[in-house]
Design a protein around this motif. Structure first.
Motif, PDB file in Angstrom:
ATOM      1  N   ALA A 110       7.197  -3.547   0.573  1.00 36.18           N
ATOM      2  CA  ALA A 110       7.638  -2.232   0.103  1.00 36.18           C
ATOM      3  C   ALA A 110       8.315  -2.324  -1.256  1.00 36.18           C
ATOM      4  O   ALA A 110       8.294  -1.358  -2.030  1.00 36.18           O
ATOM      5  N   ASP A 111       8.940  -3.471  -1.571  1.00 38.43           N
ATOM      6  CA  ASP A 111       9.603  -3.683  -2.861  1.00 38.43           C
ATOM      7  C   ASP A 111       8.536  -4.081  -3.874  1.00 38.43           C
ATOM      8  O   ASP A 111       8.120  -5.240  -3.930  1.00 38.43           O
ATOM      9  N   CYS A 112       8.081  -3.134  -4.681  1.00 38.16           N
ATOM     10  CA  CYS A 112       6.879  -3.350  -5.499  1.00 38.16           C
ATOM     11  C   CYS A 112       7.102  -3.229  -6.997  1.00 38.16           C
ATOM     12  O   CYS A 112       6.143  -3.340  -7.763  1.00 38.16           O
ATOM     13  N   GLY A 113       8.343  -2.995  -7.448  1.00 35.90           N
ATOM     14  CA  GLY A 113       8.593  -2.941  -8.878  1.00 35.90           C
ATOM     15  C   GLY A 113       7.700  -1.915  -9.549  1.00 35.90           C
ATOM     16  O   GLY A 113       7.675  -0.740  -9.173  1.00 35.90           O
ATOM     17  N   PRO A 114       6.879  -2.344 -10.549  1.00 39.67           N
ATOM     18  CA  PRO A 114       6.036  -1.381 -11.281  1.00 39.67           C
ATOM     19  C   PRO A 114       4.764  -0.976 -10.549  1.00 39.67           C
ATOM     20  O   PRO A 114       4.014  -0.135 -11.044  1.00 39.67           O
ATOM     21  N   TYR A 115       4.513  -1.565  -9.380  1.00 43.70           N
ATOM     22  CA  TYR A 115       3.249  -1.319  -8.683  1.00 43.70           C
ATOM     23  C   TYR A 115       3.454  -0.395  -7.489  1.00 43.70           C
ATOM     24  O   TYR A 115       4.564  -0.249  -6.966  1.00 43.70           O
ATOM     25  N   ASP A 116       2.368   0.220  -7.057  1.00 41.26           N
ATOM     26  CA  ASP A 116       2.435   1.137  -5.924  1.00 41.26           C
ATOM     27  C   ASP A 116       2.622   0.364  -4.621  1.00 41.26           C
ATOM     28  O   ASP A 116       2.076  -0.722  -4.437  1.00 41.26           O
ATOM     29  N   ALA A 117       3.395   0.942  -3.714  1.00 41.61           N
ATOM     30  CA  ALA A 117       3.595   0.352  -2.393  1.00 41.61           C
ATOM     31  C   ALA A 117       2.517   0.841  -1.433  1.00 41.61           C
ATOM     32  O   ALA A 117       2.039   1.974  -1.563  1.00 41.61           O
ATOM     33  N   PRO A 118       2.106   0.032  -0.454  1.00 39.34           N
ATOM     34  CA  PRO A 118       2.523  -1.372  -0.281  1.00 39.34           C
ATOM     35  C   PRO A 118       1.814  -2.272  -1.285  1.00 39.34           C
ATOM     36  O   PRO A 118       0.742  -1.934  -1.782  1.00 39.34           O
ATOM     37  N   CYS A 119       2.415  -3.416  -1.560  1.00 40.80           N
ATOM     38  CA  CYS A 119       1.889  -4.295  -2.593  1.00 40.80           C
ATOM     39  C   CYS A 119       1.906  -5.740  -2.103  1.00 40.80           C
ATOM     40  O   CYS A 119       2.340  -6.042  -0.991  1.00 40.80           O
ATOM     41  N   THR A 120       1.446  -6.610  -2.975  1.00 42.74           N
ATOM     42  CA  THR A 120       1.391  -8.039  -2.692  1.00 42.74           C
ATOM     43  C   THR A 120       2.555  -8.748  -3.370  1.00 42.74           C
ATOM     44  O   THR A 120       2.909  -8.424  -4.504  1.00 42.74           O
ATOM     45  N   HIS A 121       3.147  -9.722  -2.675  1.00 44.26           N
ATOM     46  CA  HIS A 121       4.151 -10.604  -3.252  1.00 44.26           C
ATOM     47  C   HIS A 121       3.606 -12.028  -3.288  1.00 44.26           C
ATOM     48  O   HIS A 121       2.783 -12.427  -2.455  1.00 44.26           O
ATOM     49  N   THR A 122       4.090 -12.793  -4.234  1.00 41.02           N
ATOM     50  CA  THR A 122       3.794 -14.220  -4.292  1.00 41.02           C
ATOM     51  C   THR A 122       5.065 -14.965  -4.655  1.00 41.02           C
ATOM     52  O   THR A 122       5.997 -14.395  -5.209  1.00 41.02           O
ATOM     53  N   VAL A 139      10.166 -18.807   8.833  1.00 42.01           N
ATOM     54  CA  VAL A 139      10.521 -18.783   7.415  1.00 42.01           C
ATOM     55  C   VAL A 139      12.021 -18.546   7.314  1.00 42.01           C
ATOM     56  O   VAL A 139      12.526 -17.516   7.773  1.00 42.01           O
ATOM     57  N   VAL A 140      12.747 -19.499   6.711  1.00 40.18           N
ATOM     58  CA  VAL A 140      14.204 -19.381   6.640  1.00 40.18           C
ATOM     59  C   VAL A 140      14.674 -18.862   5.290  1.00 40.18           C
ATOM     60  O   VAL A 140      15.803 -18.374   5.174  1.00 40.18           O
ATOM     61  N   SER A 141      13.827 -18.958   4.255  1.00 38.40           N
ATOM     62  CA  SER A 141      14.177 -18.371   2.965  1.00 38.40           C
ATOM     63  C   SER A 141      12.906 -18.129   2.167  1.00 38.40           C
ATOM     64  O   SER A 141      11.874 -18.762   2.413  1.00 38.40           O
ATOM     65  N   GLU A 142      12.998 -17.213   1.210  1.00 37.71           N
ATOM     66  CA  GLU A 142      11.835 -16.855   0.402  1.00 37.71           C
ATOM     67  C   GLU A 142      12.276 -16.412  -0.972  1.00 37.71           C
ATOM     68  O   GLU A 142      13.256 -15.666  -1.123  1.00 37.71           O
ATOM     69  N   TYR A 143      11.566 -16.890  -1.987  1.00 35.79           N
ATOM     70  CA  TYR A 143      11.690 -16.345  -3.332  1.00 35.79           C
ATOM     71  C   TYR A 143      10.327 -15.781  -3.684  1.00 35.79           C
ATOM     72  O   TYR A 143       9.322 -16.504  -3.667  1.00 35.79           O
ATOM     73  N   SER A 144      10.257 -14.473  -3.982  1.00 38.96           N
ATOM     74  CA  SER A 144       8.973 -13.873  -4.287  1.00 38.96           C
ATOM     75  C   SER A 144       9.156 -12.694  -5.221  1.00 38.96           C
ATOM     76  O   SER A 144      10.262 -12.182  -5.421  1.00 38.96           O
ATOM     77  N   PHE A 145       8.027 -12.248  -5.784  1.00 40.79           N
ATOM     78  CA  PHE A 145       8.036 -11.100  -6.684  1.00 40.79           C
ATOM     79  C   PHE A 145       6.698 -10.383  -6.560  1.00 40.79           C
ATOM     80  O   PHE A 145       5.685 -10.970  -6.160  1.00 40.79           O
ATOM     81  N   PRO A 146       6.658  -9.081  -6.880  1.00 42.83           N
ATOM     82  CA  PRO A 146       5.417  -8.317  -6.731  1.00 42.83           C
ATOM     83  C   PRO A 146       4.411  -8.656  -7.826  1.00 42.83           C
ATOM     84  O   PRO A 146       4.785  -8.963  -8.960  1.00 42.83           O
ATOM     85  N   VAL A 147       3.126  -8.583  -7.463  1.00 42.81           N
ATOM     86  CA  VAL A 147       2.049  -8.817  -8.428  1.00 42.81           C
ATOM     87  C   VAL A 147       1.042  -7.675  -8.338  1.00 42.81           C
ATOM     88  O   VAL A 147       0.989  -6.945  -7.346  1.00 42.81           O
ATOM     89  N   ARG A 148       0.228  -7.558  -9.377  1.00 47.07           N
ATOM     90  CA  ARG A 148      -0.692  -6.433  -9.465  1.00 47.07           C
ATOM     91  C   ARG A 148      -1.791  -6.490  -8.414  1.00 47.07           C
ATOM     92  O   ARG A 148      -2.226  -5.475  -7.876  1.00 47.07           O
TER      93      ARG A 148
END
Length: 436
Positions: A110-122, A139-148
């Protein structure tokens, strides 16, 4: 007295001929599959009695290979634990505390920055295997960000520099960066060397897919679409290029590429030291050692094209092990093989989905290792596979349908002939019916 309808016999003959031609096409294709399966060599069964522990990052399956991604631990050939429920996993590393670090891509955020939700994170995840207990891996921790997009925008590799500090590749913006406690503290952008498009998120520009620490502040980076490896030094930028551009002239050709006969869309290089690097030369379907000569040029000094009687098909990882053997992830053949210096297979495993990378525990992928190249001339084991058009179509089929390892260019050729027969037969039959 029975009268004949003019042309009726000819139309029926045409219909029968067309049906027979179409049937012949189907029979030809099915027969090629039956023969291929019957004559296929055994893969994934080699072993010398030694029990090996192998950590696998599986990209998955389905169209584009972005379904059913997982991370799992093999004890011999038995899966001891498996973490799934993710579109794709990529590079995997066992950390000193027994947890697993893995690059990943997943959808439904749902956290998609400049992209429409729902989106992909990597990004990357830290996974607690919970091995030896009844609890499932988590999964005990994650660092990710939205991609196009799900395609060609993933984080394929992450290296831990120290607790809480990680070195990451990024194909969305074509860079490598260091993230410490969730904040980016340093980055190298490929646009410092390569001429960037207006928006790299809209095209698969360079496909930076791997980074390794080779010494303090010096990193080996795989720039896949340029067919190059570059050594980046913090504070200096690119200090060396493996498979360098010939006659580089930024004004005439801002994005020249390396020689594709040396490297072609490679993955997961390993720095062996002493001017030698081991590379999964993916689109040349081989594993190579490149060695720097006295003039500073990098040349193929050792190459392996297959194992178990089967040619490699888009291999994407090769690790030189402490015992001197080489562990190879043969992605589109869905197998992992361990070979010795002569190319003989000493262990193999047929994977359930398309694997991306594998580490042999406890060492994992090391910096430095035994080099097969001895400077006495190039060694080539096996032969390459490159049939124009057919090879390209084969890769398209294998990435979209995950065809069996024995399905090769010959089957593609038969499929085209069979399709032509079916279409010609259907056309003949239809014309006959219309005339009747």
């Amino acid at each position: 007295m029975r009268s004949k309808v003019p042309g009726l016999g000819g139309s029926r003959s045409a219909e029968r001929a067309g049906a027979l031609l179409a049937l012949a096409g189907v029979v030809l294709f099915v027969s090629s599959l039956v023969v291929g399966a019957a004559l296929a060599p055994d893969v994934g069964t080699a072993g010398d009695g030694e029990t090996r522990r192998t950590l696998v990052g599986s990209q998955g399956g389905g169209p584009g290979l972005h379904e059913k991604g997982s991370v799992y631990l093999l004890d011999g050939r038995e899966i001891r634990w498996r973490a799934g429920d993710t579109d794709s996993y990529f590079d995997v590393t066992m950390l000193p505390d027994g947890r697993v670090m893995a690059g990943f891509m997943d959808s439904g955020y749902a956290d998609c920055g400049p992209y429409d939700a729902p989106c992909t994170h990597t990004g990357f995840r830290i996974i607690e295997p919970n091995a030896g207990s009844e609890a499932a891996p988590e999964v005990v921790s994650e660092y990710s960000f939205p991609v196009r997009t799900r395609k060609n925008s993933e984080v394929h590799d992450v290296e831990r520099l120290s607790p809480g500090k990680y070195l990451v590749t990024d194909m969305e913006y074509e860079r490598i960066f260091i993230v410490s406690e969730g904040e980016i503290t340093w980055q190298w952008n490929a646009s410092e060397r390569y001429d960037a498009p207006a928006d790299p998120t809209r095209t698969d520009w360079l496909h930076i897919n791997d980074v390794d620490v080779i010494s303090e502040d010096r990193y080996l980076v795989s720039v896949r679409n340029a067919h190059q490896l570059v050594i980046v030094e913090r504070g200096e930028g690119v200090v060396e290029v493996i498979n360098a551009d010939e006659d580089r002239n930024p004004d005439e050709n801002p994005n020249p590429k390396g020689d594709p006969t040396v490297l072609r869309q490679q993955h997961n290089p390993q720095w062996l030291g002493n001017g030698t690097v081991l590379v999964a030369d993916s689109h040349n379907d081989r594993i190579v050692e490149l060695r720097r000569n006295r003039s500073g040029e990098w040349n193929v000094a050792w190459a392996l094209y297959g194992a178990e009687g089967v040619k490699f098909n888009w291999p994407r990882d090769a690790d030189r092990l402490p015992n001197g053997n080489t562990l190879i992830t043969d992605s589109l053949n869905k197998r992992i093989v361990e070979v010795n210096r002569t190319g003989a297979t000493v262990w193999s495993y047929q994977t359930p989905q398309v694997p991306y990378e594998a580490d042999r525990l406890p060492a994992g992928e090391t910096v430095g290792g035994v080099a097969y190249a001895d400077g006495g001339g190039a060694t080539t084991i096996g032969e390459g596979r490159d049939v124009p058009v057919l090879s390209f179509l084969l890769v398209v089929l294998q990435t979209g349908l995950q065809t069996p390892f024995w399905f090769g260019e010959a089957h593609v050729a038969v499929a085209l002939i069979s399709l032509a027969c079916v279409l010609a037969g259907a056309g003949t039959a239809l014309r006959g019916r219309l005339r009747g």
